[in-house]
Design an enzyme around this catalytic site. Structure first.
Site, PDB file in Angstrom:
ATOM      1  N   HIS A 145      16.663  13.257  26.881  1.00 22.54           N
ATOM      2  CA  HIS A 145      17.552  14.409  26.998  1.00 22.54           C
ATOM      3  C   HIS A 145      18.985  13.943  27.248  1.00 22.54           C
ATOM      4  O   HIS A 145      19.241  12.764  27.471  1.00 22.54           O
ATOM      5  CB  HIS A 145      17.102  15.333  28.135  1.00 22.54           C
ATOM      6  CG  HIS A 145      15.935  16.199  27.781  1.00 22.54           C
ATOM      7  ND1 HIS A 145      14.639  15.762  27.882  1.00 22.54           N
ATOM      8  CD2 HIS A 145      15.881  17.468  27.298  1.00 22.54           C
ATOM      9  CE1 HIS A 145      13.817  16.728  27.493  1.00 22.54           C
ATOM     10  NE2 HIS A 145      14.547  17.763  27.132  1.00 22.54           N
ATOM     11  N   LYS A 149      21.190  16.144  32.322  1.00 22.32           N
ATOM     12  CA  LYS A 149      19.937  16.733  32.821  1.00 22.32           C
ATOM     13  C   LYS A 149      19.544  16.048  34.125  1.00 22.32           C
ATOM     14  O   LYS A 149      19.477  14.824  34.204  1.00 22.32           O
ATOM     15  CB  LYS A 149      18.821  16.590  31.782  1.00 22.32           C
ATOM     16  CG  LYS A 149      17.535  17.319  32.163  1.00 22.32           C
ATOM     17  CD  LYS A 149      16.560  17.367  31.003  1.00 22.32           C
ATOM     18  CE  LYS A 149      15.265  18.080  31.373  1.00 22.32           C
ATOM     19  NZ  LYS A 149      15.485  19.485  31.756  1.00 22.32           N
TER      20      LYS A 149
END
Length: 251
Positions: A145, A149
């Site tokens: 990601h 995040k």
């Protein structure tokens, strides 16, 4: 036109939901955020602690959340008070926080999902079948990601892991370092954070001189925004209780 309130309106997903709503039969009429912002793209912004009054003032049909657990819970409990359904997309809840969401679902419809991609829903079903059929193969789970995040592994990775463990008695090993021989009853779980990666998940099953790779890659955050808005429209006329995104897909 479904009137939507958006938790996390100032974040990356909030921006994407605003853009995507214009292409659907939805309208974002108010947003919630902890930052000192009065409006985003003409949509008024209210602090989460004032959500109960705002839900009534703006005649909200359903709330969509893409924030963090703390803010999501404050608004979710306001939804229970105001009688407004809520779609929860935040991840990283602990057991006590999940219990608070369960309490909210006793008062209003609540749909919680770690991922609003239709492809991920199909992947989950395929994972279950593959793990059941290839019950002696080694398992490894990887996800990637963007660098902003904060929770790891991702909520989607944890959901895939949960599906695997419903079919096989394996213990997760989060990364490896040094002398770390593999146990046959383990599943390696790895998280990468870099750049602006939207979301990549892969489960590999290896054995019998072959490797099966089940993977999904999101090309744009609009995938998740569209799914969440579809869920919001579907949820808006349900009775109180807990719902899943899989039910939206099946419908």
């Amino acid at each position: 036109m479904t009137r939507v309130a958006l938790v996390g309106i100032t974040g990356r997903m909030g921006e994407t939901v605003l853009e995507t709503a214009a292409d659907r039969d939805t309208e974002v009429v108010v947003g919630f955020a902890t930052s000192d912002v009065e409006s985003v793209e003409g949509v008024p912004v209210v602090r989460p602690e004032d959500a109960a009054d705002a839900l009534t003032e703006y005649d909200v049909d359903v709330v969509v959340d893409f924030a963090v657990p703390e803010g999501a819970l404050v608004v979710a409990e306001a939804c229970a008070e105001a009688g407004v359904p809520i779609v929860v997309g935040s991840t990283g809840f602990d057991e006590d926080e999940m219990a608070r969401l369960d309490a909210v679902s006793e008062a209003v419809p609540l749909l919680k999902a770690t991922n609003f991609s239709r492809g991920i829903q199909v992947l989950q079903r395929t994972v279950r079948e593959a793990v059941r059929a290839l019950d002696s193969y080694d398992l490894e789970l990887m996800e990637s990601h963007h660098n902003g995040k904060v929770d790891a592994p991702s909520g989607t990775a944890n959901s895939i892991l949960e599906t695997v463990r419903e079919e096989r008695d394996v213990e997760p090993v989060y990364g490896r370092e040094g002398h770390a021989p593999r146990d046959e009853d383990e599943i390696g779980v790895f998280a990468r954070r870099a750049g602006d990666i939207r979301g990549e998940h892969e489960l590999i099953l290896a054995g019998n001189d072959e490797v099966l790779s089940l993977s999904h890659r999101a090309e744009d955050r609009a995938v998740f925004a569209a799914g969440a808005l579809d869920a919001a429209v579907w949820l808006s006329d349900r009775t109180p209780g807990r719902y899943t995104f899989g039910e939206v897909i099946d419908a």
